[in-house]
Design a protein around this motif. Structure first.
Motif, PDB file in Angstrom:
ATOM      1  N   UNK A 161       1.060  -1.240  -0.097  1.00  0.00           N
ATOM      2  CA  UNK A 161       0.071  -0.105   0.046  1.00  0.00           C
ATOM      3  C   UNK A 161       0.843   1.305  -0.224  1.00  0.00           C
ATOM      4  N   UNK A 162       0.694   2.247  -0.711  1.00  0.00           N
ATOM      5  CA  UNK A 162       1.330   3.502  -0.839  1.00  0.00           C
ATOM      6  C   UNK A 162       0.316   4.637  -0.773  1.00  0.00           C
ATOM      7  N   UNK A 163       0.572   5.603  -0.047  1.00  0.00           N
ATOM      8  CA  UNK A 163      -0.370   6.766   0.238  1.00  0.00           C
ATOM      9  C   UNK A 163       0.455   7.878   0.182  1.00  0.00           C
ATOM     10  N   UNK A 164      -0.249   9.093  -0.271  1.00  0.00           N
ATOM     11  CA  UNK A 164       0.177  10.458  -0.123  1.00  0.00           C
ATOM     12  C   UNK A 164       0.248  10.788   1.304  1.00  0.00           C
ATOM     13  N   UNK A 165       1.437  10.994   1.658  1.00  0.00           N
ATOM     14  CA  UNK A 165       1.630  11.433   3.188  1.00  0.00           C
ATOM     15  C   UNK A 165       1.002  12.579   3.545  1.00  0.00           C
ATOM     16  N   UNK A 166       0.834  13.711   2.790  1.00  0.00           N
ATOM     17  CA  UNK A 166       0.291  14.865   3.203  1.00  0.00           C
ATOM     18  C   UNK A 166      -1.187  14.694   3.088  1.00  0.00           C
ATOM     19  N   UNK A 167      -1.790  14.162   2.219  1.00  0.00           N
ATOM     20  CA  UNK A 167      -3.196  14.206   2.075  1.00  0.00           C
ATOM     21  C   UNK A 167      -4.034  12.807   2.726  1.00  0.00           C
ATOM     22  N   UNK A 206      -4.361  10.205   0.343  1.00  0.00           N
ATOM     23  CA  UNK A 206      -4.832   9.467  -0.480  1.00  0.00           C
ATOM     24  C   UNK A 206      -4.183   8.476  -0.890  1.00  0.00           C
ATOM     25  N   UNK A 207      -4.937   7.340  -1.429  1.00  0.00           N
ATOM     26  CA  UNK A 207      -4.079   6.142  -1.825  1.00  0.00           C
ATOM     27  C   UNK A 207      -3.504   6.355  -3.155  1.00  0.00           C
ATOM     28  N   UNK A 208      -2.202   5.844  -3.516  1.00  0.00           N
ATOM     29  CA  UNK A 208      -1.735   5.944  -4.523  1.00  0.00           C
ATOM     30  C   UNK A 208      -1.636   4.261  -5.243  1.00  0.00           C
ATOM     31  N   UNK A 250      -9.884   6.229  -0.184  1.00  0.00           N
ATOM     32  CA  UNK A 250      -9.623   5.612  -1.552  1.00  0.00           C
ATOM     33  C   UNK A 250     -10.519   6.368  -2.713  1.00  0.00           C
ATOM     34  N   UNK A 251     -11.538   7.218  -2.223  1.00  0.00           N
ATOM     35  CA  UNK A 251     -12.391   7.707  -3.171  1.00  0.00           C
ATOM     36  C   UNK A 251     -12.306   9.300  -2.992  1.00  0.00           C
ATOM     37  N   UNK A 252     -12.075   9.868  -3.953  1.00  0.00           N
ATOM     38  CA  UNK A 252     -11.707  11.125  -3.804  1.00  0.00           C
ATOM     39  C   UNK A 252     -12.975  11.791  -4.166  1.00  0.00           C
TER      40      UNK A 252
END
Length: 238
Positions: free
Chosen positions: A4-10, A12-14, A159-161
């Motif tokens: 799993x990869x995330x945007x550490x600031x927001x 959001x899943x990458x 996961x869902x923007x």
């Protein structure tokens, strides 16, 4: 396996890989698998120690240790005498981590964890906590390391923007944090020091292969292995 990869600031899943084949198993290892994190839990113990006044240069004895009937050991059975917290983390010294938690108190170390998003009920109330004998999900771990990556702020992975109807009307939209001080869970100085310690792990410590294989100098992270290598982890960020 899971990734799993995330945007550490927001938050959001990458990327999310929850298993090998959805048709074979619909069990999502990212969000549903509770596993022992092993040494990948150590940075949070060291962070608690920093909060108690220790520094990355504080010296701790890396010598054989017995507490009652328990004798934690370094994975390689090599002991280097007095080492700094930075070296102890980079080389993933088990007895150093246990001594650090012993210094700050197991109860304090455990109560420090929810700020990173860990479930307190899944963590032991004893010194084995330093060796990652509790349970976490890969998603929890990704969110927890985000705190070090973004300077001390909590993120809620999403996961869902956005969801819109057929006319384009927005029915739902995730609202990423704006990282105000109200969302800070860790002092900026603490996050800064742990970040530097995690960079040392991938420069000269147990995670050095990541730097060598990827030929990148912007990585930070920590490895984790449980007994008999049942679980193997790399948690980190760029």
């Amino acid at each position: 396996a899971a990734f799993v990869a995330l945007d550490a600031r927001s938050g959001a899943y990458r990327a999310l890989v929850g298993g090998f084949d959805f048709e074979i198993s619909k069990f999502n290892h990212v969000s549903q698998a509770w596993r022992q994190p092993g040494s990948s839990m150590k940075p949070f113990i060291y962070s608690a120690a920093l909060e108690k006044g220790l520094g990355s240069g504080s010296m701790v004895e890396d010598t054989p240790l017995t507490i009652g009937t328990w004798s934690p050991q370094n994975d390689d059975n090599v002991y280097d005498g007095a080492v700094s917290l930075r070296t102890g983390l980079a080389k993933s010294k088990n007895v150093v981590a246990v001594r650090v938690l012993q210094n700050v108190g197991a109860a304090y170390g455990r109560e420090f964890l929810p700020r990173f998003g860990f479930d307190l009920a899944k963590q032991p109330d004893n010194l084995t906590l330093a060796l990652g004998t509790g349970s976490v999900t890969p998603l929890q771990m990704a969110g927890a390391y985000s705190v070090f990556a973004n300077g001390g702020y909590s993120v809620a992975p999403y996961l869902i923007a956005k969801v819109v109807d057929q006319r384009g009307k927005v029915l739902f939209e995730a609202k990423p944090p704006v990282q105000q001080e109200s969302e800070r869970v860790l002092d900026a100085r603490n996050a800064f020091i742990v970040d530097h310690m995690l960079r040392e792990v991938v420069r000269s410590g147990t995670g050095a292969a990541a730097t060598q294989k990827l030929q990148r100098r912007d990585l930070a992270g920590k490895t984790g292995t449980t007994s008999d290598a049942v679980d193997g982890w790399f948690a980190g960020y760029s």
